[in-house]
Motif scaffolding. Structure first.
Motif, PDB file in Angstrom:
ATOM      1  N   CYS A 121       0.856  -1.185   0.000  1.00 39.33           N
ATOM      2  CA  CYS A 121       0.000   0.000   0.000  1.00 39.33           C
ATOM      3  C   CYS A 121       0.894   1.236   0.000  1.00 39.33           C
ATOM      4  N   THR A 122       0.624   2.145  -0.902  1.00 34.57           N
ATOM      5  CA  THR A 122       1.436   3.356  -1.006  1.00 34.57           C
ATOM      6  C   THR A 122       0.622   4.611  -0.700  1.00 34.57           C
ATOM      7  N   LYS A 123      -0.630   4.433  -0.299  1.00 32.53           N
ATOM      8  CA  LYS A 123      -1.493   5.585  -0.003  1.00 32.53           C
ATOM      9  C   LYS A 123      -1.413   5.918   1.492  1.00 32.53           C
ATOM     10  N   TYR A 124      -1.319   7.211   1.797  1.00 34.69           N
ATOM     11  CA  TYR A 124      -1.202   7.687   3.177  1.00 34.69           C
ATOM     12  C   TYR A 124      -2.237   8.765   3.445  1.00 34.69           C
ATOM     13  N   ILE A 125      -2.723   8.827   4.699  1.00 30.62           N
ATOM     14  CA  ILE A 125      -3.662   9.879   5.082  1.00 30.62           C
ATOM     15  C   ILE A 125      -3.088  10.652   6.265  1.00 30.62           C
ATOM     16  N   LEU A 126      -3.473  11.902   6.341  1.00 27.69           N
ATOM     17  CA  LEU A 126      -3.028  12.767   7.425  1.00 27.69           C
ATOM     18  C   LEU A 126      -3.673  12.322   8.726  1.00 27.69           C
ATOM     19  N   PHE A 127      -2.853  12.114   9.748  1.00 28.14           N
ATOM     20  CA  PHE A 127      -3.331  11.668  11.048  1.00 28.14           C
ATOM     21  C   PHE A 127      -3.245  12.784  12.089  1.00 28.14           C
ATOM     22  N   SER A 128      -2.190  13.568  12.062  1.00 28.57           N
ATOM     23  CA  SER A 128      -2.010  14.581  13.097  1.00 28.57           C
ATOM     24  C   SER A 128      -1.169  15.736  12.568  1.00 28.57           C
ATOM     25  N   VAL A 129      -1.449  16.919  13.086  1.00 34.71           N
ATOM     26  CA  VAL A 129      -0.698  18.127  12.743  1.00 34.71           C
ATOM     27  C   VAL A 129      -0.292  18.798  14.049  1.00 34.71           C
ATOM     28  N   VAL A 130       1.013  18.937  14.255  1.00 33.21           N
ATOM     29  CA  VAL A 130       1.511  19.690  15.412  1.00 33.21           C
ATOM     30  C   VAL A 130       1.776  21.102  14.914  1.00 33.21           C
ATOM     31  N   VAL A 131       1.225  22.087  15.626  1.00 35.70           N
ATOM     32  CA  VAL A 131       1.239  23.479  15.170  1.00 35.70           C
ATOM     33  C   VAL A 131       2.011  24.356  16.155  1.00 35.70           C
ATOM     34  N   HIS A 132       2.735  25.324  15.610  1.00 38.58           N
ATOM     35  CA  HIS A 132       3.380  26.344  16.444  1.00 38.58           C
ATOM     36  C   HIS A 132       2.801  27.700  16.057  1.00 38.58           C
ATOM     37  N   ARG A 133       2.414  28.453  17.061  1.00 37.27           N
ATOM     38  CA  ARG A 133       1.945  29.826  16.839  1.00 37.27           C
ATOM     39  C   ARG A 133       2.837  30.724  17.683  1.00 37.27           C
ATOM     40  N   GLY A 134       3.437  31.703  17.053  1.00 38.60           N
ATOM     41  CA  GLY A 134       4.293  32.633  17.775  1.00 38.60           C
ATOM     42  C   GLY A 134       5.575  32.900  17.023  1.00 38.60           C
TER      43      GLY A 134
ATOM     44  N   ILE B 265      10.037  32.883  16.874  1.00 45.06           N
ATOM     45  CA  ILE B 265      11.100  31.912  17.099  1.00 45.06           C
ATOM     46  C   ILE B 265      11.514  31.871  18.564  1.00 45.06           C
ATOM     47  N   TYR B 266      11.293  32.960  19.288  1.00 42.46           N
ATOM     48  CA  TYR B 266      11.736  33.048  20.677  1.00 42.46           C
ATOM     49  C   TYR B 266      10.667  32.659  21.693  1.00 42.46           C
ATOM     50  N   ASN B 267       9.432  32.693  21.290  1.00 42.77           N
ATOM     51  CA  ASN B 267       8.369  32.256  22.188  1.00 42.77           C
ATOM     52  C   ASN B 267       7.160  31.875  21.357  1.00 42.77           C
ATOM     53  N   GLY B 268       6.228  31.246  21.987  1.00 46.09           N
ATOM     54  CA  GLY B 268       5.041  30.826  21.253  1.00 46.09           C
ATOM     55  C   GLY B 268       4.370  29.682  21.973  1.00 46.09           C
ATOM     56  N   HIS B 269       3.517  29.017  21.231  1.00 47.08           N
ATOM     57  CA  HIS B 269       2.691  27.987  21.829  1.00 47.08           C
ATOM     58  C   HIS B 269       2.522  26.846  20.829  1.00 47.08           C
ATOM     59  N   TYR B 270       2.627  25.615  21.322  1.00 44.83           N
ATOM     60  CA  TYR B 270       2.402  24.432  20.508  1.00 44.83           C
ATOM     61  C   TYR B 270       1.052  23.814  20.864  1.00 44.83           C
TER      62      TYR B 270
ATOM     63  N   ALA C  44       3.744  34.426   5.534  1.00 46.80           N
ATOM     64  CA  ALA C  44       4.789  35.387   5.884  1.00 46.80           C
ATOM     65  C   ALA C  44       4.218  36.776   6.117  1.00 46.80           C
ATOM     66  N   ASP C  45       3.024  37.066   5.577  1.00 51.28           N
ATOM     67  CA  ASP C  45       2.463  38.411   5.702  1.00 51.28           C
ATOM     68  C   ASP C  45       1.602  38.597   6.951  1.00 51.28           C
ATOM     69  N   LYS C  46       1.478  37.562   7.788  1.00 58.17           N
ATOM     70  CA  LYS C  46       0.684  37.668   9.010  1.00 58.17           C
ATOM     71  C   LYS C  46       1.604  37.645  10.226  1.00 58.17           C
ATOM     72  N   PRO C  47       1.317  38.476  11.242  1.00 59.22           N
ATOM     73  CA  PRO C  47       2.134  38.410  12.449  1.00 59.22           C
ATOM     74  C   PRO C  47       1.794  37.152  13.253  1.00 59.22           C
ATOM     75  N   ASN C  48       2.799  36.434  13.691  1.00 56.47           N
ATOM     76  CA  ASN C  48       2.650  35.215  14.485  1.00 56.47           C
ATOM     77  C   ASN C  48       1.624  34.232  13.910  1.00 56.47           C
ATOM     78  N   PRO C  49       1.806  33.818  12.672  1.00 57.31           N
ATOM     79  CA  PRO C  49       0.839  32.877  12.103  1.00 57.31           C
ATOM     80  C   PRO C  49       0.970  31.497  12.727  1.00 57.31           C
ATOM     81  N   ALA C  50      -0.090  30.727  12.617  1.00 63.11           N
ATOM     82  CA  ALA C  50      -0.044  29.329  13.035  1.00 63.11           C
ATOM     83  C   ALA C  50       0.590  28.555  11.880  1.00 63.11           C
ATOM     84  N   THR C  51       1.627  27.813  12.198  1.00 66.58           N
ATOM     85  CA  THR C  51       2.363  27.103  11.172  1.00 66.58           C
ATOM     86  C   THR C  51       2.499  25.635  11.553  1.00 66.58           C
ATOM     87  N   ALA C  52       2.135  24.755  10.631  1.00 58.90           N
ATOM     88  CA  ALA C  52       2.313  23.322  10.872  1.00 58.90           C
ATOM     89  C   ALA C  52       3.796  23.059  11.090  1.00 58.90           C
TER      90      ALA C  52
END
Length: 160
Positions: free
Chosen positions: A33-46, A48-53, A93-101
């Protein structure tokens, strides 16, 4: 002297809910089987020096959809949508402190029913059950203490 620079990349990055690895594989058996599905996304908002996961997790259900997405943010777990799990976390890149996978977890499509099945008490190791019970008892003791604090008082007296 060596100078190390740290940067955070917030560029928009889109990721699929499912994909097929077949074009990138060689020497596969016929049943692979070569098909994969998304199971989880860990996100960082903030920054480089601070933020939240926090994370989004796909959970199997018995309804027509077959799955449900949950947002796990500290001790709060709430239902959400696949769209929130994906489209709110592409970065920008154009948003302050975006949520990024930050991390993406995919599982093989043919293993979904095995890996995402509903757990029973037999699936949980006894030492975890004992630990959870111990932590719950400790939490309840702290709560009782907090609730009953107003019933106790200290008396100090001085005599001459």
């Amino acid at each position: 002297m060596t100078v190390v620079w740290s940067i955070q990349v917030n560029a928009r990055f889109e990721f699929p809910e499912a994909f097929d690895m077949l074009p990138y594989c060689t020497k596969l058996g016929e049943t692979a089987c070569t098909k994969y599905i998304l199971f989880s996304v860990v996100v960082h908002r903030g920054s480089i020096y601070n933020g939240h996961y926090f994370s989004y997790i796909r959970r199997q259900t018995n309804d027509n959809n077959g799955h449900q997405w949950l947002c796990c943010d500290d001790e709060v777990v709430s239902p959400t949508t696949a769209q929130d799990a994906r489209f709110k976390n592409f970065g920008a890149a154009d948003k302050p402190n975006p949520a990024t996978a930050y991390l993406l977890f995919y599982i093989r499509a043919d293993k979904v029913s095995t890996l995402l099945r509903t757990l029973t008490s037999r699936d949980v190791p006894k030492q975890l059950i004992d630990r959870f019970a111990s932590e719950t008892a400790a939490d309840q003791a702290v709560e009782r203490e907090r609730r009953n604090r107003h019933l106790a008082f200290s008396i100090r007296y001085f005599s001459m």
